[in-house]
Design a protein around this motif. Sequence first.
Motif, PDB file in Angstrom:
ATOM      1  N   THR A  40     -36.769  37.725  -0.942  1.00 27.19           N
ATOM      2  CA  THR A  40     -36.232  38.998  -1.429  1.00 27.19           C
ATOM      3  C   THR A  40     -35.472  39.695  -0.312  1.00 27.19           C
ATOM      4  O   THR A  40     -35.640  39.386   0.874  1.00 27.19           O
ATOM      5  CB  THR A  40     -37.359  39.941  -1.894  1.00 27.19           C
ATOM      6  OG1 THR A  40     -38.192  40.265  -0.766  1.00 27.19           O
ATOM      7  CG2 THR A  40     -38.209  39.300  -2.989  1.00 27.19           C
ATOM      8  N   ASN A  66     -21.510  41.990  -4.610  1.00 29.83           N
ATOM      9  CA  ASN A  66     -21.929  42.139  -5.999  1.00 29.83           C
ATOM     10  C   ASN A  66     -21.400  43.455  -6.547  1.00 29.83           C
ATOM     11  O   ASN A  66     -21.219  44.413  -5.789  1.00 29.83           O
ATOM     12  CB  ASN A  66     -23.467  42.172  -6.058  1.00 29.83           C
ATOM     13  CG  ASN A  66     -24.001  41.684  -7.384  1.00 29.83           C
ATOM     14  OD1 ASN A  66     -23.922  40.511  -7.679  1.00 29.83           O
ATOM     15  ND2 ASN A  66     -24.524  42.592  -8.183  1.00 29.83           N
ATOM     16  N   ALA A  72     -30.121  48.987 -10.672  1.00 32.76           N
ATOM     17  CA  ALA A  72     -30.465  47.563 -10.597  1.00 32.76           C
ATOM     18  C   ALA A  72     -29.302  46.761 -10.036  1.00 32.76           C
ATOM     19  O   ALA A  72     -28.156  46.898 -10.472  1.00 32.76           O
ATOM     20  CB  ALA A  72     -30.845  47.038 -11.975  1.00 32.76           C
ATOM     21  N   VAL A  73     -29.592  45.921  -9.056  1.00 36.72           N
ATOM     22  CA  VAL A  73     -28.585  45.064  -8.437  1.00 36.72           C
ATOM     23  C   VAL A  73     -29.045  43.614  -8.582  1.00 36.72           C
ATOM     24  O   VAL A  73     -30.153  43.267  -8.165  1.00 36.72           O
ATOM     25  CB  VAL A  73     -28.396  45.407  -6.946  1.00 36.72           C
ATOM     26  CG1 VAL A  73     -27.382  44.456  -6.304  1.00 36.72           C
ATOM     27  CG2 VAL A  73     -27.949  46.849  -6.779  1.00 36.72           C
ATOM     28  N   ARG A  74     -28.202  42.793  -9.160  1.00 36.87           N
ATOM     29  CA  ARG A  74     -28.490  41.364  -9.296  1.00 36.87           C
ATOM     30  C   ARG A  74     -27.301  40.593  -8.733  1.00 36.87           C
ATOM     31  O   ARG A  74     -26.198  40.688  -9.265  1.00 36.87           O
ATOM     32  CB  ARG A  74     -28.738  40.981 -10.754  1.00 36.87           C
ATOM     33  CG  ARG A  74     -29.114  39.495 -10.963  1.00 36.87           C
ATOM     34  CD  ARG A  74     -29.408  39.203 -12.419  1.00 36.87           C
ATOM     35  NE  ARG A  74     -30.536  39.981 -12.910  1.00 36.87           N
ATOM     36  CZ  ARG A  74     -31.805  39.622 -12.753  1.00 36.87           C
ATOM     37  NH1 ARG A  74     -32.099  38.492 -12.111  1.00 36.87           N
ATOM     38  NH2 ARG A  74     -32.761  40.377 -13.223  1.00 36.87           N
ATOM     39  N   THR A  76     -24.433  37.973  -7.725  1.00 38.37           N
ATOM     40  CA  THR A  76     -23.689  36.964  -8.476  1.00 38.37           C
ATOM     41  C   THR A  76     -23.849  35.581  -7.863  1.00 38.37           C
ATOM     42  O   THR A  76     -23.999  34.587  -8.581  1.00 38.37           O
ATOM     43  CB  THR A  76     -22.189  37.335  -8.515  1.00 38.37           C
ATOM     44  OG1 THR A  76     -22.046  38.643  -9.065  1.00 38.37           O
ATOM     45  CG2 THR A  76     -21.401  36.343  -9.355  1.00 38.37           C
ATOM     46  N   SER A  79     -29.787  34.516  -5.452  1.00 40.68           N
ATOM     47  CA  SER A  79     -30.882  34.802  -6.380  1.00 40.68           C
ATOM     48  C   SER A  79     -31.490  36.190  -6.228  1.00 40.68           C
ATOM     49  O   SER A  79     -32.283  36.611  -7.060  1.00 40.68           O
ATOM     50  CB  SER A  79     -31.997  33.760  -6.194  1.00 40.68           C
ATOM     51  OG  SER A  79     -32.509  33.801  -4.870  1.00 40.68           O
ATOM     52  N   TRP A  80     -31.142  36.924  -5.170  1.00 43.44           N
ATOM     53  CA  TRP A  80     -31.763  38.220  -4.952  1.00 43.44           C
ATOM     54  C   TRP A  80     -31.392  39.219  -6.048  1.00 43.44           C
ATOM     55  O   TRP A  80     -30.234  39.297  -6.487  1.00 43.44           O
ATOM     56  CB  TRP A  80     -31.334  38.808  -3.613  1.00 43.44           C
ATOM     57  CG  TRP A  80     -31.973  38.177  -2.419  1.00 43.44           C
ATOM     58  CD1 TRP A  80     -32.992  37.267  -2.399  1.00 43.44           C
ATOM     59  CD2 TRP A  80     -31.632  38.426  -1.051  1.00 43.44           C
ATOM     60  NE1 TRP A  80     -33.305  36.931  -1.108  1.00 43.44           N
ATOM     61  CE2 TRP A  80     -32.490  37.624  -0.259  1.00 43.44           C
ATOM     62  CE3 TRP A  80     -30.699  39.242  -0.418  1.00 43.44           C
ATOM     63  CZ2 TRP A  80     -32.428  37.619   1.132  1.00 43.44           C
ATOM     64  CZ3 TRP A  80     -30.627  39.240   0.964  1.00 43.44           C
ATOM     65  CH2 TRP A  80     -31.495  38.440   1.719  1.00 43.44           C
ATOM     66  N   SER A  81     -32.371  39.995  -6.472  1.00 48.45           N
ATOM     67  CA  SER A  81     -32.146  41.140  -7.336  1.00 48.45           C
ATOM     68  C   SER A  81     -33.140  42.222  -6.917  1.00 48.45           C
ATOM     69  O   SER A  81     -34.250  41.909  -6.464  1.00 48.45           O
ATOM     70  CB  SER A  81     -32.324  40.781  -8.812  1.00 48.45           C
ATOM     71  OG  SER A  81     -33.644  40.341  -9.068  1.00 48.45           O
ATOM     72  N   SER A  83     -34.150  46.801  -7.215  1.00 47.08           N
ATOM     73  CA  SER A  83     -33.900  48.184  -7.596  1.00 47.08           C
ATOM     74  C   SER A  83     -33.635  48.984  -6.326  1.00 47.08           C
ATOM     75  O   SER A  83     -34.438  48.945  -5.384  1.00 47.08           O
ATOM     76  CB  SER A  83     -35.115  48.756  -8.335  1.00 47.08           C
ATOM     77  OG  SER A  83     -35.146  50.167  -8.266  1.00 47.08           O
TER      78      SER A  83
END
Length: 320
Positions: A40, A66, A72-74, A76, A79-81, A83
């Motif tokens: 993470t 991104n 929320a950030v996910r 492109t 794999s990290w996402s 808040s």
Amino acid sequence: MQPLRLLADIGGTNIRLAWQASPTGPMNDTRVLPCAQFPTVDAALAAYLRDVGIATPREAAFGIANPVTGDAVRMTNHSWSFSQRAVQEAFGFERLVVINDFTALALSLPLLTPDLLRQVGGGDAVAGAAIALVGPGTGLGVSGLVFPMGSRHGVPLSGEGGHVSLAAQNARETDLLAILQERYGHVSAERAVCGAGLVDLYHAVRRLQGQGGAEVDSPAQVTDLALQQQDALALEALELFCGFLGNVAGNLALTLGARGGVFIGGGIVPRLGDWFDRSPFRERFEAKGRFQGYLAGIPCWVIDASATPALYGASRALDM
């Protein structure tokens, strides 16, 4: 006493981190960490803070590869996402600013000194005119600065220009993009003009030639084949890559009216050295028919990637 600042430039491959004791102070303890080593973003931040041994800064700013459209950030290309609110609470930041990484890089452009830039064609920049920014790395970043109503302070653009549709300019490119279309459907600029895109271009060239060449799985292997071993298929792939980049950069310059110049960031182009100056980039940048003369005067600069300028841009975002 001014609060410490934690700064991060989060790409699809690496996260670059540093801290400042004041808004105009130097970057301290700059580190480059592979994203794949951490599950993470929190884990990467915590590892950095433990390593440098400072108290948790009160302010933080991240540039991330991104779109940033809400809490929320996910990512492109990774794999990290996360808040933003949760990260802020976990570390106790009083302020946290998260912006697109190329927005951060755009904010740093006025701070870049001549020794960090190499000009590729064109003339002199026009003061007060818009500035364009494009850069292939893990993906294809696009941004710029505009100066409304004669303002001395540029306003950065936040968009996803790397995902515009890519157009072929001749029969060979049409055939190559058809191969990419088989695989991806929509062929964006990023599908060809990024690290994975260079590998895909090489395999597409091999296919059109009836195979031959070598098996590769990284852009570094393609550039090594092209520049060190003079492999004809790899050289064609690299020339296509630079030509497509020139096409995209020229489109961006026309769209923004970027007579203030075009900056080329990202990690790939700086590694090409002087070969890039002789590549099809500049010819394709200017190849816009009736506006060839307009583009011929616009300077392009390659940014020295070792300068980590996006960290300074992230710091500037805290002061806006």
